[in-house]
Scaffold this active site. Structure first.
Site, mmCIF file in Angstrom:
data_model
loop_
_atom_site.group_PDB
_atom_site.id
_atom_site.type_symbol
_atom_site.label_atom_id
_atom_site.label_comp_id
_atom_site.label_asym_id
_atom_site.label_seq_id
_atom_site.Cartn_x
_atom_site.Cartn_y
_atom_site.Cartn_z
ATOM 1 N NE ARG A 67 8.369 -22.296 -12.039
ATOM 2 C CZ ARG A 67 7.794 -21.350 -12.745
ATOM 3 N NH1 ARG A 67 8.438 -20.756 -13.711
ATOM 4 N NH2 ARG A 67 6.570 -20.975 -12.503
ATOM 5 C CE LYS A 173 -7.118 -8.801 -3.955
ATOM 6 N NZ LYS A 173 -5.991 -7.958 -4.340
ATOM 7 C CG HIS A 203 -3.728 -7.705 2.765
ATOM 8 N ND1 HIS A 203 -4.217 -7.535 1.510
ATOM 9 C CD2 HIS A 203 -3.324 -6.475 3.168
ATOM 10 C CE1 HIS A 203 -4.118 -6.260 1.162
ATOM 11 N NE2 HIS A 203 -3.577 -5.592 2.156
ATOM 12 C CE LYS A 207 -4.978 -3.273 5.503
ATOM 13 N NZ LYS A 207 -3.566 -2.985 5.339
ATOM 14 C CD GLU A 241 -3.889 1.349 -3.045
ATOM 15 O OE1 GLU A 241 -2.859 0.804 -2.618
ATOM 16 O OE2 GLU A 241 -4.578 0.889 -3.962
ATOM 17 C CG ASP A 260 -6.341 -4.638 -6.851
ATOM 18 O OD1 ASP A 260 -5.770 -5.732 -6.710
ATOM 19 O OD2 ASP A 260 -5.816 -3.555 -6.517
ATOM 20 C CG HIS A 265 -8.878 -5.555 0.250
ATOM 21 N ND1 HIS A 265 -8.538 -6.827 0.644
ATOM 22 C CD2 HIS A 265 -7.926 -5.194 -0.659
ATOM 23 C CE1 HIS A 265 -7.432 -7.209 0.013
ATOM 24 N NE2 HIS A 265 -7.045 -6.239 -0.778
ATOM 25 C CE LYS A 366 -3.715 -0.126 -7.400
ATOM 26 N NZ LYS A 366 -3.199 -0.318 -6.045
HETATM 27 C C1 BG6 Z 1 -3.994 -5.449 -2.577
HETATM 28 C C2 BG6 Z 1 -4.190 -4.910 -3.963
HETATM 29 O O1 BG6 Z 1 -4.858 -6.521 -2.341
HETATM 30 O O2 BG6 Z 1 -4.262 -4.437 -1.640
HETATM 31 C C3 BG6 Z 1 -3.313 -3.705 -4.200
HETATM 32 O O3 BG6 Z 1 -3.884 -5.909 -4.913
HETATM 33 C C4 BG6 Z 1 -3.543 -2.673 -3.125
HETATM 34 O O4 BG6 Z 1 -3.549 -3.125 -5.472
HETATM 35 C C5 BG6 Z 1 -3.404 -3.313 -1.752
HETATM 36 O O5 BG6 Z 1 -2.548 -1.665 -3.273
HETATM 37 C C6 BG6 Z 1 -3.809 -2.347 -0.671
HETATM 38 O O6 BG6 Z 1 -3.453 -2.905 0.551
HETATM 39 P P1 BG6 Z 1 -3.085 -1.980 1.784
HETATM 40 O O7 BG6 Z 1 -2.863 -2.947 2.886
HETATM 41 O O8 BG6 Z 1 -1.892 -1.174 1.392
HETATM 42 O O9 BG6 Z 1 -4.281 -1.115 1.968
#
Ligand code: BG6
Length: 643
Positions: A67, A173, A203, A207, A241, A260, A265, A366
């Protein structure tokens, strides 16, 4: 269970002799939502890295859409400014950037405006015209899931689904918010695109260390005979994290840690570690193996969730840098009475012949004490403490490690835990990437191996759905139940205690030196301590050592505060974060001179007496430092000196 002979043969062929990467196939990458964060932080730096490595073809173009008023000119200027901030290489290659910049185009428009998609299609055709790029179109949905359906319909209406040549839609995602919505999203995508045109991104699969799980399984035959419940006691997959939800409160409060991190993951990593070794690297053979593994995960019933799943939410605490951290419910855009979990620990069972009876523990959260993703495979051993561990360090330290027993140098036959480490940084010269390089490269080449198929996504939601349902039906009555910056809720420790196991907290030098106590310690000492310390979480009021007892363990306080209590119940002093206690008994050869009790919930590191004695003998400076502390305390605890 030994591997199937064909799998053993496949271990040789799939990886051996694979050609080094060559230039990706020609194509046009259309980014829908190109003015957003994903483009500047990850996609553009990844494209730039591919360009620097000579992996993008000449017939390549990016067409952004979003946009607003942006033009090709202003899009280029914007991306040029952002790449300076977000590029990941040691130095900036102006020439390669100019090469890429000249291939960026932009078409402005609203997602609900059909004419805008007509203009987008015309631009895509124009940039590809007369080149090989015209036969390969990637449509990247870098947009909020709220727009997935409308954008897909607009793309179809504008004729993108009928483009000549290959076309693919790349979906980020979150892929749905539960099993039902994921199914609906799949149906809507599959009504417009074929399964092999849908590339769902996770993602984590970008890695290097996650892809290495596959390489490790396929190309290192020595572990294959041991890869089963007969030899492995259990597996732990942890992704912790230190950050809280930061600016993402609105998204996160509707999401929580299970959606999440675990549903995607962690289950991806579980699949790579536990799937049957695929017979080839053919994308569908690998994806079949992953899907079958998820299908074998035993589904939780309500009672199982109560017994085997722990949830947590962080309350106020202290950040790694010592600054105060707010509790989750005080974060911006979070409901002050939120029931959303920011931490989860689960015990899973895999109902298949390879893993029958062996638990897998998943954990993520987290605002914890350490950022780190690790997979620990604990082999069976007579004594749990001495058991061999194979540790996949996914991030931030990247490597693989075997923890084992070694003979200590010296005339006595004494054992000590030691580690054999493969460190990516010491082994490879490769530049640090964003993780999106391989995903974009694979998508251009039409290689779907690293993307999730419908069956994987639906199985992963099926596994997590009972947990989501049970937790939604019964709000937690103890939230917040862990302090920001701590090791998470006590119940997560209890989950493994009950099974006679404990979480392997992978310590790093960085984490140890954070405690002032080890600030200038030599590397060899830190390496030894990293393997020897065990974490211990204690509740407020719990006694850690009892006056008069003859134990010899040393304790380091990571978080919290404890009080030392003398014979008459008088308070001799307090021990806080960064300090140690317990050294006097060993160094002055005395029974414990004080009872030590936690004043608040505490996170400690314990060095067991035998290890303590051995290590101290090797490091006279550390001994001198401890002796100083011990003498000071001994003085202070004499009658009349207590505080
Ligand atoms: C994302 C989550 O998919 O992955 C985030 O939405 C998270 O909340 C992140 O922080 C973690 O990714 P990485 O690559 O930092 O481990």
């Amino acid at each position: 269970m030994p591997d199937h002979p064909r799998a053993a043969a496949a271990r040789q062929s799939p990886t051996a002799g694979r050609p080094a990467a060559s230039t990706a196939a020609a194509g046009v990458l259309v980014i829908l939502g190109a003015s957003g964060d994903l483009t500047k932080r990850l996609l553009m730096p990844a494209l730039y890295n591919l360009a620097c490595d000579g992996l993008l073809p000449d017939d390549f173009a990016v067409v952004g859409m979003a946009r607003g008023e942006m033009t090709t000119e202003t899009f280029r200027t914007q991306q040029r400014e952002e790449i300076a901030r977000f590029q990941t290489r040691r130095s900036f290659d102006e020439e390669r950037w100019r090469w890429l910049e000249s291939r960026l185009h932009f078409s402005a428009g609203d997602f609900d405006d059909a004419a805008a998609f007509g203009r987008l299609r015309a631009l895509v055709e124009e940039v590809g015209r007369g080149t090989a790029a015209a036969d390969n179109t990637l449509l990247y949905l870098a947009i909020s899931p709220a727009f997935f359906t409308v954008v897909n319909q607009q793309l179809a209406r504008a004729g993108f689904t009928r483009l000549p040549g290959r076309k693919r839609i790349i979906v980020e995602k979150p892929f749905g918010k539960d099993l039902e919505s994921a199914r609906r999203l799949n149906e809507s995508l599959l009504s417009l695109w074929a399964e092999d045109e849908i590339y769902r991104i996770d993602h984590y699969l970008g890695k290097e260390t996650v892809q290495n799980l596959l390489a490790f399984r396929l190309a290192n035959g020595m572990f294959a005979p041991l890869w089963n419940a007969g030899h492995i006691d259990h597996i732990q997959i942890t992704a912790t994290e230190t950050v809280g939800v930061e600016t993402r409160g609105e998204y996160y409060d509707k999401t929580g840690v299970v959606r999440d991190m675990l549903q995607n993951h962690l289950l991806q990593m579980l699949a790579y570690v536990c799937m049957e070794p695929p017979e080839s690297l053919d994308p569908d053979v690998v994806r079949n193996a992953k899907a079958r593994l998820l299908e074998s995960v035993r589904l939780f019933g309500p009672e199982d969730v109560r017994r085997d799943c722990v949830r947590g939410q962080y309350g106020r605490g202290v950040r790694v840098d010592g600054s105060p951290a707010v509790g989750y419910r005080e974060e911006p855009n979070v409901d002050p009475g939120s029931n959303t979990p920011t931490f989860a620990a689960l015990r899973l069972h895999l109902d298949n012949p390879r893993w029958a009876g062996m638990p897998v523990y998943l954990r993520s959260g987290k605002s914890l004490w350490k950022r780190g993703t690790e997979i620990v495979v604990q082999f069976k051993g007579e004594d749990g403490e001495g058991a061999n561990l194979l540790v996949f360090h996914i991030q931030p330290f990247q490597g693989v490690e075997i923890r084992m027993q070694a003979k200590r140098p010296g005339p006595a036959f004494e054992l000590q835990r030691a580690g054999m480490r493969f460190d990516y940084a010491e082994t490879f010269e490769a530049s640090r990437g964003t993780g999106y390089e391989v995903l974009l490269y694979s998508a251009l080449n039409g290689d779907p191996t690293l993307f999730s198929r419908t069956d994987f996504v639906e199985s992963s939601w099926r596994i997590m759905q009972p947990v989501l349902d049970a937790w939604a039906a019964t709000p937690a009555d103890d939230f917040p139940n862990y302090t920001a910056g701590s090791w998470g809720p006590r119940a997560a420790t209890a989950l493994l205690d009950r099974d006679g196991r404990h979480w392997h907290e992978c310590l790093s030098r960085e984490v140890l030196t954070r405690s002032g106590f080890f600030a200038n310690a030599p590397a060899v000492l830190l390496n030894t301590l990293m393997l020897a310390f065990r974490p211990l979480a204690v509740d407020s009021g719990a006694t850690v050592v009892e006056r008069g007892e003859r134990s010899l363990d040393l304790f380091i306080v990571c978080r919290g505060e404890l009080e030392a209590i003398g014979a008459e119940g008088e308070r001799l002093g307090v021990v806080s974060a960064g300090e140690c206690f317990g050294e006097m008994a060993l160094l002055l050869n005395q029974p414990r001179s004080a009872t030590v009790r936690a004043v608040v919930p505490c996170d400690l590191l314990v060095l067991e007496g035998d290890d303590f004695r051995r290590i101290i003998a090797d490091f006279p400076e550390a001994e001198a430092k401890l002796r100083q502390i011990a003498n000071g305390r001994s003085e202070a605890s004499r009658p009349g000196k207590g505080s």
